[in-house]
Design an enzyme around this catalytic site. Structure first.
Site, PDB file in Angstrom:
ATOM      1  N   LEU A  92       0.831  -1.189   0.000  1.00 40.36           N
ATOM      2  CA  LEU A  92       0.000   0.000   0.000  1.00 40.36           C
ATOM      3  C   LEU A  92       0.874   1.250   0.000  1.00 40.36           C
ATOM      4  O   LEU A  92       1.170   1.807   1.059  1.00 40.36           O
ATOM      5  CB  LEU A  92      -0.876  -0.032   1.252  1.00 40.36           C
ATOM      6  N   ALA A  93       1.269   1.709  -1.173  1.00 47.68           N
ATOM      7  CA  ALA A  93       2.218   2.816  -1.239  1.00 47.68           C
ATOM      8  C   ALA A  93       2.199   3.410  -2.644  1.00 47.68           C
ATOM      9  O   ALA A  93       2.840   2.892  -3.553  1.00 47.68           O
ATOM     10  CB  ALA A  93       3.626   2.310  -0.901  1.00 47.68           C
ATOM     11  N   GLU A  94       1.463   4.507  -2.815  1.00 52.44           N
ATOM     12  CA  GLU A  94       1.251   5.042  -4.167  1.00 52.44           C
ATOM     13  C   GLU A  94       2.526   5.568  -4.804  1.00 52.44           C
ATOM     14  O   GLU A  94       2.765   5.370  -5.990  1.00 52.44           O
ATOM     15  CB  GLU A  94       0.188   6.159  -4.148  1.00 52.44           C
ATOM     16  N   ASP A 118      -8.852   8.895  -7.233  1.00 54.00           N
ATOM     17  CA  ASP A 118      -7.904   9.914  -7.655  1.00 54.00           C
ATOM     18  C   ASP A 118      -7.275  10.681  -6.501  1.00 54.00           C
ATOM     19  O   ASP A 118      -6.105  11.044  -6.578  1.00 54.00           O
ATOM     20  CB  ASP A 118      -8.464  10.819  -8.752  1.00 54.00           C
ATOM     21  N   PHE A 120      -6.283   9.454  -3.849  1.00 50.72           N
ATOM     22  CA  PHE A 120      -5.251   8.605  -3.257  1.00 50.72           C
ATOM     23  C   PHE A 120      -3.995   8.575  -4.113  1.00 50.72           C
ATOM     24  O   PHE A 120      -3.002   7.970  -3.740  1.00 50.72           O
ATOM     25  CB  PHE A 120      -5.791   7.188  -3.011  1.00 50.72           C
ATOM     26  N   TYR A 122      -2.379  11.271  -4.707  1.00 46.95           N
ATOM     27  CA  TYR A 122      -1.547  12.405  -4.318  1.00 46.95           C
ATOM     28  C   TYR A 122      -0.193  12.027  -3.690  1.00 46.95           C
ATOM     29  O   TYR A 122       0.788  12.713  -3.901  1.00 46.95           O
ATOM     30  CB  TYR A 122      -2.309  13.388  -3.419  1.00 46.95           C
ATOM     31  N   HIS A 163     -13.297  10.447  -2.244  1.00 48.73           N
ATOM     32  CA  HIS A 163     -13.596   9.441  -3.258  1.00 48.73           C
ATOM     33  C   HIS A 163     -14.196  10.032  -4.527  1.00 48.73           C
ATOM     34  O   HIS A 163     -14.542   9.290  -5.437  1.00 48.73           O
ATOM     35  CB  HIS A 163     -14.575   8.387  -2.695  1.00 48.73           C
TER      36      HIS A 163
END
Lengths: 370, 409
Positions: A92-94, A118, A120, A122, A163
């Site tokens: 879990l790490a954009e 979208d 998420f 950032y 969301h």
């Protein structure tokens, strides 16, 4: 052939119930011969399957895209079909997802990564702005980054905070990124395949409220027409579509606002006004020619977008159109956008979003009394 | 080279992971140590050649069961020494060019040359290196043309070499972000079944960045052949290590990700090569990522624009001068009879040649083409950029015409 709008119960219901219905609907719409009702989600899924079949360097990864098939089921079945090495879950790490995609693209792969919603994306912003967008330029073209960042965006689904954002303006403003946003089922298929085949990095903005909208089409012939097309320059990049022809005024929209603009045009027709609707399709590169040809013809324009209006893509469209079409305009160009407030909670959503009534009010304001 | 479509049920280990777990289990069994003992750094940093240039007795080198490193061969050590001398000369020549106003800025690795050289020499041709903005010497030691390496400071472009040709990332300015790129390169190589190893470089300050955490976690979860090489030079501009992290050491951070970490004397190129050679070998054999923390010191300020008297004592700097990596290695090799006056002379000439290349390459007025602003933004240019390119061309043509007119009067 206008796409089916979601029912109001889906729009106001919670996201997970709606996605369960979408999954069932997608499963039911197995690819049969001849035209069938196909959802945007299914078209995107098919595009991924076809792209991965055509090219072994196309990889899909992100959070929950593997076993689960994605929270919107866009990557459903990919792991089962192509294996864990080609479609897999990441931690879990954009920023990690985008940064790793940059490295994989440097070393010969074509990653198609998913940001879950979208807002998420950032945490990955630095990687996108400082590296995805700049690498080709920094290396004088030696290093290409043929990657696609898929981002579900937009509101109208009654979602919890974060969301329903529309972040396309940040990406459109960043030199070095292409920004695609399909509004129809067929464009969902075509444009995702084109984004994957492009050697430029593409931020692929998917209107999430349209995921379960349907259109009747033949996926097999859509695939054939995409794969057999040998004429360059006839893809969707830089080519807006006339979604509905008209003569009195031009509505310019993209993504989730296209069906709203079409509904407004439908309502206006009943009052004797003929509105032309332009679907921008690729924000970057923008199709100045098609948009301006329409505005020069009609002399009046309204730009529609969900994102906050201040310093947005809609601001850019207005600026470009008035620069090029000033002497053809019978009235100033109007915008119907979200207010400059953080995207609201579900019960206030309807006051925020551009709706048919607000669009028709703007059209009425186009100084018709001549 | 295709990616295998073979897959097993979700969540089982890959063959690489099984190999890693076997090696781990074997080490644990053989040495009677725990998994944590294997992953945590040895109790002392690995140091083989003392600051005075003498080889330390084997049992005082910091090695322990599960943390054993063979001393590198003579050929490799001599090659390393040559690169140390060249590297020191490069650092000093570049700093001189800044003082002379021919370069705006140079972040020098003066004092850190052992780390720079070892980072390059431990890699094979097919491996990749991801440097920071301070790692010019490492990139040159890897074989990239010195003037190309300095392009980013010369002012005509943001990158001077082809990363794909040299398998070296462009020197990265934002901290740590390139560690994720290193992970991606390693992942792609692994999917194709290649035995590439990737060395990802960063400093002590960079270990605070989120991307450091994400990169180590991804590398470990995907079991990738990445060596995270942390040059701990004690300062992030003005912020000392104690304000950056209170971990027992930066190498201790590795165990949190399920990988092994080791501490090395970063001014001892012999120990650095011993540890990095072994790390690269293990990674290539499939044991996954590793973290190597090198203890060194940033002898000069962050760049010429920084005034380091504002945040550190000159006594501290003097203390580290006695631990210089170049003189230490010279003493060691001379003492072993591997380096004589002829060798020294040849190496000095090599260093001077490189210095001359830098002087020449960074003194010339490199012409810039304004149309380059538009050429490389995209693979497929947009109509908007074509328009802007034409606008600039027109502007410059009118300027040229106006000045010709002026000149004619």
């Amino acid at each position: 052939m206008s796409p089916t709008i979601t029912t109001s119960s889906e729009a106001h219901g919670n996201v997970s119930a709606a996605t369960a219905r979408a999954a069932a609907s997608a499963a039911a719409t197995a690819e049969a011969a001849g035209p069938q009702p196909v959802t945007l989600a299914k078209a995107l899924n098919t595009a991924l399957v076809d792209a991965m079949s055509a090219d072994p360097t196309v990889l899909v990864f992100g959070e929950d895209v593997g076993t689960l098939g994605g929270v919107f089921r866009i990557t459903d079945g990919l792991t089962a079909t192509f294996g864990e090495q080609r479609c897999f879950d990441t931690p879990l790490a954009e920023s990690g997802i985008v940064g790793m995609a940059v490295g994989m693209a440097i070393n010969g792969m074509r990653p198609v990564i998913e940001m879950q919603f979208d807002a998420f994306a950032y945490p990955a912003f630095e990687q996108i702005i400082s590296h995805v967008a700049k690498m080709h330029n920094r290396t004088r073209g030696a290093v290409k980054l043929p990657l696609v960042i898929r981002v579900p965006y937009g509101g109208g689904i009654g979602g919890v905070e974060h969301h329903c954002d529309s972040s396309e303006s940040y990406y459109a403003h960043t030199a070095g990124l292409k920004v695609y946003t399909p509004a129809t089922v067929a464009d969902g298929y075509r444009m995702l395949r084109e984004a994957i085949d492009s050697d430029d990095p593409v931020v692929f903005m998917e209107p999430k409220k349209l995921y379960w909208s349907k259109d009747v089409l033949d996926l097999a012939s859509l695939r054939a027409s995409y794969e057999e097309s040998t004429t360059p320059g006839l893809g969707t990049e830089g080519r807006a579509a006339v979604a509905r022809p008209g003569t009195d005024a031009t509505l310019i929209a993209y993504g989730p606002s296209v069906p709203t603009a079409l509904a407004a045009a439908e309502a206006a027709a009943l009052e004797g006004r003929s509105l032309e609707v332009i679907d921008v399709r690729t924000i970057v590169p923008f199709d100045d020619d098609t948009v301006c040809e329409s505005v020069r013809k009609t002399g009046r324009a309204v730009v529609i977008a969900e994102a906050h209006g201040f310093a947005s893509v809609s601001s850019e469209i207005v600026a470009r159109v008035q620069e090029r079409c000033f002497h053809h305009l019978a009235a100033p160009i109007r915008r119907v956008t979200g207010f400059d407030v953080p995207y609201p909670a579900p019960k206030l959503e309807k006051y925020y979003l551009p709706g048919v009534d607000r669009i028709l009010d703007a059209v009425d304001d186009l100084q018709w009394e001549d | 080279m295709t990616i295998s479509a073979d897959h097993t049920a979700p969540r089982t280990t890959t063959p690489g992971q099984e190999a890693h777990e076997d090696a781990l289990a074997e080490a644990v069994k053989k040495f009677g140590i725990t998994v944590e003992d294997y992953m945590l750094p040895a109790r002392h940093q690995i140091q083989m050649v003392a600051p005075d240039g003498t080889l330390k007795p084997k049992d005082e080198q910091g090695t322990e069961p599960g943390h054993e490193y063979p001393v590198p061969g003579d050929e490799e050590l001599l090659a390393a020494y040559e690169q140390l001398v060249v590297g020191r000369r490069v650092n000093d020549q570049n700093s001189a060019l800044v003082r002379q106003g021919r370069m705006a800025v140079y972040p020098s690795s003066h004092g850190q040359e052992a780390c720079q050289v070892a980072a390059a020499l431990c890699l094979s041709d097919g491996d990749w290196m991801f440097p920071t903005y301070r790692d010019a010497v490492a990139v040159m030691a890897r074989g990239v043309d010195p003037v190309q390496v300095m392009t980013i400071f010369r002012g005509d472009w943001h990158g001077g070499y082809d990363p794909l040709k040299h398998k070296v990332g462009i020197q990265c300015t934002p901290l740590t972000t390139q560690l994720l790129h290193a992970v991606g390169v390693a992942h792609a190589a692994k999917l194709r079944g290649e035995d590439t190893v990737v060395l990802a470089m960063c400093g002590d300050g960079a270990t605070s960045e989120g991307d450091f955490h994400e990169a180590l976690n991804f590398a470990a979860v995907f079991h990738l052949p990445v060596i995270f090489f942390v040059q701990n030079n004690k300062y992030a501009i003005s912020v000392p290590l104690a304000h950056q992290s209170v971990a027992p050491s930066l190498a201790h951070k590795a165990v949190g990700y399920g990988m092994a970490g080791e501490r090395v004397d970063g001014n001892d190129v012999v120990a650095l090569l011993a540890v990095l050679d072994r790390a690269v070998k293990l990674a290539r054999e499939g044991s996954g990522p590793l973290l190597v923390e090198a203890h060194t010191y940033r002898m000069q300020a962050h760049t010429n624009a920084d005034d380091d008297t504002r945040y550190r004592e000159s006594a501290e700097v003097a203390e580290w001068r006695a631990k210089d990596p170049v003189t230490r290695m010279r003493t060691y090799l001379t003492g072993r009879g591997l380096l004589d006056d002829d060798g020294e002379a040849r190496i000095r000439d090599h260093a001077e040649t490189v210095a001359a290349q830098l002087r020449e390459g960074l003194s010339e007025d490199v012409p810039v083409d304004p149309q380059d602003l538009f050429r490389f933004v995209f693979d497929r240019q947009t109509p908007q950029l074509k328009e802007q390119s034409a606008m600039l061309a027109d502007e410059l043509a009118r300027d040229a015409a106006a000045s010709t007119e002026e000149a004619g009067k």
